[in-house]
Design an enzyme around this catalytic site. Structure first.
Site, short mmCIF file in Angstrom:
data_model
loop_
_atom_site.label_atom_id
_atom_site.label_comp_id
_atom_site.label_asym_id
_atom_site.label_seq_id
_atom_site.Cartn_x
_atom_site.Cartn_y
_atom_site.Cartn_z
N LEU A 31 -7.76 16.27 6.76
CA LEU A 31 -6.48 16.80 7.22
C LEU A 31 -6.28 18.27 6.87
O LEU A 31 -6.68 18.73 5.81
CB LEU A 31 -5.34 15.97 6.62
N HIS A 35 -2.76 18.91 11.41
CA HIS A 35 -2.36 17.50 11.28
C HIS A 35 -0.97 17.40 10.62
O HIS A 35 -0.12 16.61 11.04
CB HIS A 35 -3.35 16.73 10.40
P1 AMP Z 1 -8.25 14.73 14.90
O1 AMP Z 1 -8.17 14.35 13.47
O2 AMP Z 1 -9.14 15.92 15.15
O3 AMP Z 1 -8.51 13.57 15.82
O4 AMP Z 1 -6.80 15.24 15.27
C1 AMP Z 1 -5.67 14.42 15.11
C2 AMP Z 1 -4.51 15.06 15.81
O5 AMP Z 1 -4.24 16.35 15.23
C3 AMP Z 1 -4.75 15.30 17.31
O6 AMP Z 1 -3.57 14.98 18.03
C4 AMP Z 1 -5.06 16.77 17.36
O7 AMP Z 1 -4.74 17.36 18.60
C5 AMP Z 1 -4.15 17.29 16.26
N1 AMP Z 1 -4.63 18.61 15.81
C6 AMP Z 1 -5.89 18.92 15.39
N2 AMP Z 1 -5.97 20.25 15.11
C7 AMP Z 1 -4.75 20.78 15.39
C8 AMP Z 1 -4.20 22.09 15.32
N3 AMP Z 1 -4.92 23.13 14.92
N4 AMP Z 1 -2.91 22.26 15.68
C9 AMP Z 1 -2.16 21.20 16.09
N5 AMP Z 1 -2.61 19.94 16.18
C10 AMP Z 1 -3.89 19.73 15.83
#
Ligand code: AMP
Length: 279
Positions: A31, A35
């Protein structure tokens, strides 16, 4: 914060939550502030917040980074605890995919676009796991990042097509001070690659500056962005596209909200970023 490892435990925890608005943030862990921005939005907009951490094998291709995906579980727990998350769901793979699991959710058409072109089964894996998580958690609201804009289009369409009773809330991209979009995969980058990776956000700024000068032809805008990536020796372009944010179909002219999205390899790491023009 209560931690649930099985579907039975998770359902039991939720039975105690009646009449409250459940907000859900699905993640793969490792995270970062991106996140946590979703968790904070969930805290503000709902009464009970569930976060899941599950590195979903079905969304990784055979030669991708499933085995080495970062899993700093203790650190993640500490961060979520501090944000006041109510329940953390961390199922082992066998909970989500017991032997013999052969049922998938495919969002036809959208799943083959943008990231789906170079990662053919990726969005089938995403739609399947998110749909399973929605069935388990039954949230009123679910929070996703604009960082994964194609994923947002796929999830929105799935929710609409399958009449899932959940509202999708999309939160803005959180960036490092120098513009790099935060990503768990940034941890893979060497110092040199970290600086090469800035080409993605820089290219989108270039697209925006050409747009702000009045250019509306998608091909010209995309060419301006591509040029920035191609000028960077350590970066290899995967795609650069200007598309409708819902259908993910390419547009010719920027006449309404248009998603300009880029994916590029920096060393062995595939990074994505995007911006929306015309809003
Ligand atoms: P992940 O753990 O990569 O599957 O991401 C989980 C959630 O966090 C997803 O909805 C991603 O789009 C969101 N997320 C990941 N990186 C970012 C970021 N830099 N800004 C905003 N949301 C993010």
């Amino acid at each position: 914060m209560q931690t649930c490892r099985t579907i039975t435990e998770m359902r039991a925890a939720l039975r105690a939550v009646t009449g409250r608005k459940i907000g859900f943030v699905p993640t793969m862990g490792a995270l970062h502030e991106g996140h946590l921005s979703l968790v904070r939005a969930a805290k503000t907009q709902s009464d009970f917040v569930v976060v899941s951490i599950f590195v979903n094998p079905t969304q990784f291709g055979p030669n991708e980074d499933l085995a080495r995906y970062p899993r700093p579980f203790e650190q993640d727990c500490g961060l979520l605890e501090k944000e006041g998350v109510d329940t953390l769901f961390v199922p082992p793979v066998e909970q989500m995919y017991p032997p013999g699991a052969v049922t998938y959710v495919t969002v036809e058409e959208l799943s083959g676009k943008l990231d789906g072109k170079s990662r053919p089964s990726h969005f089938r894996g995403v739609a399947t796991v998110v749909s399973k998580l929605f069935h388990i958690v039954q949230p009123d609201l679910a929070f996703f990042g604009q960082k994964d804009a194609a994923q947002v289009a796929v999830i929105r369409r799935m929710v609409r097509d399958l009449d899932m009773p959940v509202r999708i809330v999309v939160c803005p991209i959180v960036r490092e001070p120098d513009g790099l979009a935060m990503s768990s995969r940034n941890a893979y980058l060497t110092a040199q690659e970290r600086s090469t990776a800035l080409a993605l956000s820089r290219s989108l700024q270039q697209v925006r500056s050409v747009f702000d000068k009045g250019e509306r032809r998608a091909a010209v805008l995309v060419a301006a962005g591509k040029q920035v990536i191609q000028a960077e020796p350590g970066a290899r372009l995967d795609y650069y596209e200007a598309v409708d944010p819902d259908s993910l179909d390419p547009v010719r002219e920027i006449a309404g909200p248009t998603l300009v999205a880029v994916a590029a390899y920096v060393g062995a790491t595939r990074l994505i970023d995007n911006t929306t023009l015309g809003i």
